[in-house]
Scaffold this motif. Sequence first.
Motif, PDB file in Angstrom:
ATOM      1  N   SER A  76       0.946  -1.479  -0.096  1.00 13.30           N
ATOM      2  CA  SER A  76      -0.013   0.092  -0.097  1.00 13.30           C
ATOM      3  C   SER A  76       1.219   1.571  -0.043  1.00 13.30           C
TER       4      SER A  76
ATOM      5  N   ARG B 135      -1.234  -4.773   6.745  1.00 18.70           N
ATOM      6  CA  ARG B 135      -1.228  -5.122   8.701  1.00 18.70           C
ATOM      7  C   ARG B 135      -3.120  -5.105   8.692  1.00 18.70           C
TER       8      ARG B 135
ATOM      9  N   ARG C 106      11.104  -4.612   9.886  1.00 20.50           N
ATOM     10  CA  ARG C 106      11.812  -4.886   8.944  1.00 20.50           C
ATOM     11  C   ARG C 106      12.099  -6.358   9.216  1.00 20.50           C
TER      12      ARG C 106
END
Length: 301
Positions: free
Chosen positions: A13, A36, A89
């Motif tokens: 996104s 998410r 990450r």
Amino acid sequence: MELPKNILITGASGLIGTQLTSLLNARNANVFHLGRSAKSGNSYQWNVNKGIIDPEALKGKDAIVHLAGANVGDKRWTTARKQEILKSRTESTRLLYDKLKNSTHTVKHFISASAIGYYGFENEEKWYSEDSAPGNDFMASVTRAWEEEVDKIESLGIRVVKLRIGIVLSAEGGALKEIARPVKLFVGAPLGSGRQPVSWIHIDDVCGIFLKALEDPAMRGPYNAVAPDPVDNKTLTRAIGRALHRPVVLPPVPAIVLKAMIGEMATVVVTGTRISAKKITDAGYQFKFTRIDDAVTNLLS
Ligand SMILES: NC(=O)c1ccc[n+]([C@@H]2O[C@H](COP(=O)([O-])OP(=O)(O)OC[C@H]3O[C@@H](n4cnc5c(N)ncnc54)[C@H](OP(=O)(O)O)[C@@H]3O)[C@@H](O)[C@H]2O)c1
């Protein structure tokens, strides 16, 4: 060279993922998102903190493009935010590794974002190539830890490419929008000394390099994703002024003022490194934008 058919993108996104998705769709790839929040269509959900991933997400996929990570320029770097920048990450990559290791899957290619922050911000004169040693500051330690997690995926027999991305110039957000805002209001000024290098890349070329990494089996390991000709901060600010027909005449904003305004995050704008594009050019990638004036004019006018 053929594009993998079924491609899962994490963090799709965001700035890069949005444009990459459109380009892949235009090339008739089947694109799936892993994010998410639950969305309709070809989207799966995960929760990196809880170690949860939709079990359907990896099924039948040929390639994964890993872009997920808390934005580095969005919020002040508090201790908690720095942890989020790191863990979003490293732990997201580890979660993908664990799921790939412990499932029967068809993934053959893993193309991960990384960042030129890997090299640290120690020397503004030196040219950095993929063989240069990593730096020691916060972003360098984050990027190194992130790449170490990505490297483990290679042990599963999956081709891994790490794209060390420079400062992405896009009309939709990121650095260009932030620098252009004061320029539009006639208060644009270089930042810091104005002499620090900016290893920039046009969004079309970042996406072009991701496409090449997906379809070129000869690509493996780290590649810098930057335009071949970095400029200094003053040159970039003036190019933006020309594209917007605004003068840039104010003196540079001192680093100390920026540090007082945005804290440690200021290091990202007041320091810079000269990053070489030789490896990706030698691999056969042809840049659409090699000159800063062309890139900025294309995006701002
Ligand atoms: N843009 C640049 O100039 C630049 C330069 C160097 C490196 N990179 C790297 O390239 C990657 C993509 O860049 P981008 O500019 O597209 O980034 P972006 O616009 O910030 O998007 C990143 C995406 O990551 C997901 N995300 C955000 N916070 C997260 C968290 N705490 N845990 C898990 N996922 C999270 C979000 O997707 P969902 O909401 O869908 O989950 C978000 O849209 C990033 O990893 C970035 O560090 C970018």
